[in-house]
Design a protein around this motif. Structure first.
Motif, short mmCIF file in Angstrom:
data_model
loop_
_atom_site.label_atom_id
_atom_site.label_comp_id
_atom_site.label_asym_id
_atom_site.label_seq_id
_atom_site.Cartn_x
_atom_site.Cartn_y
_atom_site.Cartn_z
N VAL A 39 33.23 41.86 37.01
CA VAL A 39 34.65 41.92 36.66
C VAL A 39 35.50 41.98 37.92
N LEU A 40 35.12 42.84 38.88
CA LEU A 40 35.85 42.94 40.14
C LEU A 40 35.81 41.61 40.90
N GLU A 41 34.65 40.99 40.91
CA GLU A 41 34.49 39.74 41.66
C GLU A 41 35.31 38.62 41.05
N LEU A 42 35.38 38.56 39.74
CA LEU A 42 36.17 37.51 39.09
C LEU A 42 37.64 37.66 39.42
N HIS A 43 38.12 38.89 39.48
CA HIS A 43 39.50 39.12 39.92
C HIS A 43 39.68 38.63 41.36
N GLN A 44 38.72 38.95 42.21
CA GLN A 44 38.82 38.64 43.64
C GLN A 44 38.86 37.13 43.90
N ILE A 45 38.11 36.35 43.10
CA ILE A 45 38.08 34.91 43.38
C ILE A 45 39.26 34.18 42.74
N GLY A 46 40.10 34.90 41.99
CA GLY A 46 41.31 34.29 41.45
C GLY A 46 41.25 33.89 39.99
N MET A 47 40.26 34.37 39.25
CA MET A 47 40.20 34.08 37.82
C MET A 47 41.28 34.88 37.08
N GLN A 48 41.69 34.38 35.94
CA GLN A 48 42.71 35.06 35.14
C GLN A 48 42.12 35.49 33.79
N GLU A 49 42.89 36.35 33.10
CA GLU A 49 42.48 36.86 31.78
C GLU A 49 41.06 37.43 31.83
N VAL A 50 40.77 38.15 32.90
CA VAL A 50 39.45 38.76 33.05
C VAL A 50 39.37 39.98 32.13
N SER A 51 38.33 40.01 31.30
CA SER A 51 38.20 41.13 30.37
C SER A 51 36.74 41.53 30.22
N ILE A 52 36.54 42.79 29.88
CA ILE A 52 35.21 43.28 29.52
C ILE A 52 35.38 44.22 28.35
N ASP A 53 34.59 44.01 27.30
CA ASP A 53 34.75 44.86 26.11
C ASP A 53 33.78 46.03 26.14
N GLU A 54 33.79 46.79 25.07
CA GLU A 54 32.98 48.01 25.01
C GLU A 54 31.49 47.74 24.97
N HIS A 55 31.09 46.48 24.78
CA HIS A 55 29.67 46.12 24.75
C HIS A 55 29.24 45.33 25.98
N ALA A 56 30.10 45.28 27.00
CA ALA A 56 29.81 44.63 28.28
C ALA A 56 29.84 43.11 28.21
N TYR A 57 30.55 42.54 27.23
CA TYR A 57 30.77 41.10 27.22
C TYR A 57 31.97 40.81 28.12
N ILE A 58 31.74 39.94 29.09
CA ILE A 58 32.77 39.60 30.07
C ILE A 58 33.30 38.20 29.79
N MET A 59 34.62 38.05 29.84
CA MET A 59 35.23 36.74 29.70
C MET A 59 36.32 36.58 30.74
N ALA A 60 36.56 35.34 31.16
CA ALA A 60 37.62 35.06 32.14
C ALA A 60 38.06 33.62 31.99
N THR A 61 39.23 33.32 32.56
CA THR A 61 39.85 32.00 32.41
C THR A 61 40.19 31.40 33.77
N LEU A 62 39.93 30.12 33.90
CA LEU A 62 40.52 29.31 34.97
C LEU A 62 41.51 28.40 34.28
N PRO A 63 42.80 28.60 34.51
CA PRO A 63 43.81 27.82 33.79
C PRO A 63 43.75 26.34 34.15
N SER A 64 44.23 25.54 33.24
CA SER A 64 44.30 24.09 33.47
C SER A 64 45.26 23.79 34.62
N ASN A 65 44.96 22.73 35.37
CA ASN A 65 45.88 22.29 36.43
C ASN A 65 46.34 20.84 36.20
N ILE A 66 46.33 20.42 34.93
CA ILE A 66 46.80 19.08 34.58
C ILE A 66 47.86 19.20 33.48
N ASP A 67 48.65 18.14 33.35
CA ASP A 67 49.75 18.15 32.38
C ASP A 67 49.28 17.85 30.97
N LYS A 68 48.29 16.95 30.84
CA LYS A 68 47.89 16.57 29.49
C LYS A 68 47.02 17.64 28.84
#
Length: 409
Positions: A39-68
């Motif tokens: 979780v800390l590392e994902l924040h550090q590399i610039g990922m967004q919407e980094v989350s971890i739930d009560e069961h240790a499932y981790i999710m994160a987002t790299l936003p789109s960089n295109i218009d379509k």
């Protein structure tokens, strides 16, 4: 790419062995150690919407960089290692410019990784291999996959000239004990499809797996003094042996390959008054799978007729072949195949002789083929992974993101 190796070495140093007898999720507290680090590392590399739930499932987002607008895709790996072999105090060895000869894993214990037995080693002459020290597993299953996903996301963050849609990543606990997808929030993940980075050698691309079930045969007996046992004793051990003798002798893991199914007896224990057999049933073909389950019912009925109601059978389905969920959206396999081919990697499309989080996720609404992570000889002291294979996996992830943005309209 320069961070890939140190990142992987940091991950495998953390013991994340799961426990099939635990009722919690994650099944072991120590899985949190890697989860929190990620979780800390994902924040550090610039990922967004980094989350971890009560069961240790981790999710994160790299936003789109295109218009379509293009579909959101995902990449998934698991943080736990198998309970079958120790993952504590992993001490990786790095073999640079591998010469094709034996690798001494542990001189004191005379443990050797030899191409005479593990022929795949010869594919990697001249490459850098990461091995165990012969006392633990390595943990490339699936910390190689995690390292590859994190490194690929970091690369995309640092190279915005590579156009891509929205990318979601997830790391799950307890895959090795069959629970990796049990509490996965597919709706929250929000991807149209995903890829598990959890295969073996370079080029593996898998979209079908075993249908799977577990079976428990419980046998009750009667203990009588052996000198006076005629027509009185019921020896549960003997009945268990008779049951096993009625299974097809060649339909076992060590005598089958490719799409051949099997019965695998993994536990038997007993005394005169009580015996128990535990086995698993595997087959890629649904009809054959059902026939295997029926055979166990038939054997049980036969022995019940002979000995009475001393025998009970309980069968539980575990997971299904994801092929039926992937084939309707087969373009997701074609994109991965094209990504590999564009990088000079020959795709190896074959069925998984096992299970995968992708199977359960596919039936939960997230079609999820499996891609190589690069390792070999998982779940034991002979496990190894070529660094170059991990680098290629990173390149495949990046290319899939790029191709999805270009091809999907």
């Amino acid at each position: 790419m320069e961070k890939l190796l140190p990142r992987f070495l940091e991950y495998v140093a953390i013991d994340t062995q799961s426990d099939p007898y635990s009722k919690t999720t994650p099944s072991t507290e120590k899985q949190w150690n890697l989860a929190k680090k990620l979780v800390l590392e994902l924040h550090q590399i610039g990922m967004q919407e980094v989350s971890i739930d009560e069961h240790a499932y981790i999710m994160a987002t790299l936003p789109s960089n295109i218009d379509k607008k293009v579909p959101t895709i995902g990449f998934v790996s698991h943080i736990d290692t198998t309970p079958d072999f120790s993952g504590k105090n992993v001490k990786p060895q790095i073999v640079k410019d591998y010469d094709g000869e034996e690798i001494i894993l542990n001189k004191q214990k005379e443990i050797v990784l030899s191409p005479d037995y593990f022929e795949d080693l010869l594919q990697y002459k001249g490459q850098t291999l990461i091995t165990t020290d012969g006392t633990t597993l390595l943990g490339a299953d699936d910390k190689a996959g995690i390292a590859e996903i994190v490194t690929a996301m970091e690369y995309l963050v640092q190279h915005p000239e590579i156009k891509h849609g929205k990318i979601r990543i997830a790391f799950t606990p307890d895959e090795e004990i069959g629970r990796g997808a049990h509490k996965f929030d597919v709706e929250k993940f929000g991807a149209a499809w995903a890829y598990t980075m959890d295969g073996s050698q370079v080029g593996e691309l898998e979209f079908e797996n075993f249908n799977a079930a577990s079976a428990k045969i419980q046998i009750e007996g009667k203990s009588v003094h052996p000198g006076y046992a005629k027509n009185k004793m019921v020896n549960a051990i003997g009945i268990a042996n008779e049951f096993l003798g009625l299974l097809p002798p060649r339909e076992v893991p060590e005598k089958t390959s490719d799409r051949e199914g099997f019965f695998h007896v993994h536990s038997i224990k007993g005394e005169i008054e009580s015996a128990e057999i535990q086995l698993i049933i595997r087959d890629h073909d649904q009809e054959h799978f059902e026939a295997r389950k029926q055979l166990l019912h038939d054997i049980t009925a036969k022995l019940q007729k002979k000995y009475g109601d001393y025998i009970t059978l309980n069968i539980e389905d575990q997971y299904r072949n994801m092929r039926e969920k992937v084939e309707p959206v087969f373009h997701i396999v074609e994109i991965a195949k094209e990504a590999m081919e564009s990088l000079g990697i020959e795709p190896i499309i074959k069925p998984i002789r096992g299970g995968t989080d992708g199977s359960q996720l596919s039936f939960m609404g997230l079609p999820c083929p499996n891609i190589f992570a690069g390792g070999h000889n998982f779940h034991g002291k002979y496990e190894y992974v070529p660094l170059e294979s991990m680098e290629k996996a990173v390149q495949v992830i990046v290319k899939i993101c790029e191709l999805t943005a270009v091809q999907i309209k």
